[in-house]
Design a protein around this motif. Structure first.
Motif, PDB file in Angstrom:
ATOM      1  N   ASN A  27     -68.863   4.184 -58.868  1.00  0.00           N
ATOM      2  CA  ASN A  27     -69.389   3.842 -60.062  1.00  0.00           C
ATOM      3  C   ASN A  27     -69.817   4.601 -61.074  1.00  0.00           C
ATOM      4  OD1 ASN A  27     -68.440   1.417 -59.007  1.00  0.00           O
ATOM      5  ND2 ASN A  27     -70.329   0.890 -58.361  1.00  0.00           N
ATOM      6  N   ASP A  28     -69.582   5.834 -61.168  1.00  0.00           N
ATOM      7  CA  ASP A  28     -70.091   6.795 -61.958  1.00  0.00           C
ATOM      8  C   ASP A  28     -71.569   7.316 -61.564  1.00  0.00           C
ATOM      9  OD1 ASP A  28     -68.395   8.364 -63.614  1.00  0.00           O
ATOM     10  OD2 ASP A  28     -67.913   6.640 -64.928  1.00  0.00           O
ATOM     11  N   ARG A  29     -72.227   7.072 -60.604  1.00  0.00           N
ATOM     12  CA  ARG A  29     -73.370   7.389 -60.118  1.00  0.00           C
ATOM     13  C   ARG A  29     -73.254   7.999 -58.817  1.00  0.00           C
ATOM     14  NH1 ARG A  29     -76.482   2.817 -59.494  1.00  0.00           N
ATOM     15  NH2 ARG A  29     -78.160   4.109 -58.723  1.00  0.00           N
ATOM     16  N   LEU A  30     -74.415   9.076 -58.846  1.00  0.00           N
ATOM     17  CA  LEU A  30     -74.632   9.967 -57.603  1.00  0.00           C
ATOM     18  C   LEU A  30     -75.491   9.001 -56.597  1.00  0.00           C
ATOM     19  CD1 LEU A  30     -74.600  13.737 -58.572  1.00  0.00           C
ATOM     20  CD2 LEU A  30     -72.977  12.447 -56.873  1.00  0.00           C
ATOM     21  N   THR A  31     -75.194   8.797 -55.504  1.00  0.00           N
ATOM     22  CA  THR A  31     -76.087   7.895 -54.897  1.00  0.00           C
ATOM     23  C   THR A  31     -76.277   8.696 -53.438  1.00  0.00           C
ATOM     24  OG1 THR A  31     -74.436   6.671 -53.906  1.00  0.00           O
ATOM     25  CG2 THR A  31     -75.771   5.673 -55.517  1.00  0.00           C
ATOM     26  N   ARG A  32     -77.240   8.729 -52.692  1.00  0.00           N
ATOM     27  CA  ARG A  32     -77.359   8.954 -51.588  1.00  0.00           C
ATOM     28  C   ARG A  32     -76.373   8.542 -50.458  1.00  0.00           C
ATOM     29  NH1 ARG A  32     -82.616   9.859 -47.894  1.00  0.00           N
ATOM     30  NH2 ARG A  32     -81.490   9.149 -46.249  1.00  0.00           N
ATOM     31  N   CYS A  33     -76.096   9.821 -49.516  1.00  0.00           N
ATOM     32  CA  CYS A  33     -74.911   9.112 -48.656  1.00  0.00           C
ATOM     33  C   CYS A  33     -75.019   9.750 -47.227  1.00  0.00           C
ATOM     34  CB  CYS A  33     -73.720   9.886 -49.284  1.00  0.00           C
ATOM     35  SG  CYS A  33     -72.090   9.846 -48.130  1.00  0.00           S
ATOM     36  N   GLU A  34     -75.099   8.806 -46.393  1.00  0.00           N
ATOM     37  CA  GLU A  34     -74.895   9.250 -44.928  1.00  0.00           C
ATOM     38  C   GLU A  34     -73.711   8.736 -44.517  1.00  0.00           C
ATOM     39  OE1 GLU A  34     -79.740  10.039 -44.010  1.00  0.00           O
ATOM     40  OE2 GLU A  34     -78.613   8.300 -42.770  1.00  0.00           O
TER      41      GLU A  34
END
Ligand code: ZN
Length: 428
Positions: A15-22
């Protein structure tokens, strides 16, 4: 070693946002994805150092040259180039020798692709027998042999009756005719876009109408037959206007644009240098701008590279004698990220979508283009922070023909996984 891999310290765009990802890979599939994921015992942890995690990219337009032209590229080198660019699914054009215009030849080609490719290769069937444009292939037989995409790319289909017959057959299975739109009579033997730049170099120009007229004709045939008409590498403002209008009229049409038609215009050609020669040619600045507008308003559905390797020798012959095409697999994401996302013309979400889920959607490709639990672990990881210079000695493709050599870009690939297997890593 465990076949469980836990990617940590990544980021993804949602949704157009960078979020932490594992992300947890188990048995070749995405087993879990989120801000925090536990891998359990015996898991192999990989630190992504804040890099971007995306679905493995999808390129619906590449030339692998095998069989017939292995001095330019092979399935092995072309697919190595693909994973170096973050692509895990590519669709390979049928301008091969022999081409795969019968069920037996098609099955052979699929086997060849499987044996030598490190990525998922979707093989195009030609639309016409021998790619000669005279007679449509038997679509149902090709479908039974596994063909899902059809194109005579490299050449336009001159005969309207042949297009009509092919589209009638394709419509029965809702399969796309992917068209290299070119009317040979209107091309005038051009090797560069017709206009002031062609005049400056005293080169024969290819008028924009050679593309647009063919698209106009084929849109009408698509409307009459109900077939899915996909325009490859759209390049002129008038073509894009026509497609926009046809979409509004309910014609079943989609199209793609190449990175080079988004990044360059003919006025960027400073000398008679065939690294700038491709078909369709680089057009006027207003066409380049129309490509951008078309992408942003949804007229253009996706981006595809038209990766077209040739030997150095072939490309050193100037515009008149050199073959058409440039390589694109290894530079597409980084160039587009640098020139458009960093400049805030596209969002990162849009760029990732145009190179993954959008091609998946228009061609109804199974299990690709998304980061989804249960799907095959086809994953790309990009370094958005570190600038790198585009150098031919780092290409895995046999082709070095690119006008972007020497450009400094962000967004180089750091890792690529296909079915959970690490097929490219920057570190080793
Ligand atoms: Zn083409």
């Amino acid at each position: 070693m465990s076949d469980k891999i836990l990617l940590v310290n990544g980021r993804r765009v949602q949704n157009d946002r960078l979020t932490r990802c594992e992300l947890l890979i188990d048995d070749g599939k995405i087993a879990a994805i989120g801000e925090q994921v536990t891998g359990g015992e015996g898991v192999h942890r990989v630190d992504l150092h804040g890099n971007l995690v995306t679905p493995g990219l999808v390129d619906v337009h590449v030339h692998l040259r095998e069989p017939g032209f292995t001095n330019k590229e092979t399935i092995a080198t072309g697919s190595a180039a693909a994973v170096h660019g973050g692509f895990t699914t590519i669709a390979a054009m049928a301008n091969l020798n022999p081409t795969c215009d019968t069920p037996a030849r098609f099955a052979d080609q699929v086997e060849r692709n499987k044996r030598a490719g490190q990525v998922k290769i979707i093989q195009y069937s030609p639309v016409t027998v021998g790619r000669k444009g005279k007679q449509a292939v038997d679509v149902e037989q090709q479908y039974q042999a596994g063909a899902r995409l059809f194109s005579d790319d490299g050449a336009g289909i001159q005969d309207a009756g042949v297009v009509y017959d092919a589209m009638k057959q394709l419509a029965k299975r809702n399969l796309p005719l992917c068209d290299h739109a070119q009317d040979d009579q209107l091309s005038m033997g051009g090797v560069i876009n017709a206009g002031p730049v062609a005049a400056k170099f005293s080169l024969p120009g290819m008028p924009a109408i050679s593309e647009t007229a063919q698209i106009a004709r084929n849109l009408v045939i698509a409307q009459a037959t109900g077939a899915h008409y996909h325009v490859c590498h759209v390049s002129t403002k008038e073509s894009i206007d026509l497609i926009r209008h046809a979409k509004q009229m309910g014609v079943n049409v989609t199209c793609e644009v190449t990175p080079h038609h988004l990044l360059l215009a003919d006025t960027d050609i400073a000398k008679d240098d065939a690294e700038f020669k491709m078909n369709p040619p680089l057009r006027r600045r207003i066409d380049q701008e129309a490509c951008l507008v078309g992408l942003l308003d949804g007229t253009i559905d996706c981006i595809a590279t038209d990766h077209a390797p040739h030997t150095d020798k072939e490309k050193q012959q100037g515009f008149l004698k050199s073959p058409n095409g440039i390589v694109g697999s290894e530079t597409a994401f980084a160039l587009l990220y640098t020139r458009f996302v960093k400049a805030k013309i596209f969002t990162l979400q849009q760029l990732v979508d145009w190179l993954s889920v959008k091609p998946q959607q228009i061609f109804n490709l199974p299990n690709v283009g998304l980061l989804r639990v249960g799907d095959p672990a086809d994953i790309a990881v990009f370094d958005l922070a570190q600038p790198t210079k585009i150098k031919v000695d780092q290409f895995f493709s046999k082709g070095h023909n690119s006008p972007f050599v020497g450009d400094v870009v962000y967004g180089s690939t750091s890792r690529t996984y296909v079915d959970g297997r690490l097929v490219y890593s920057k570190e080793n």
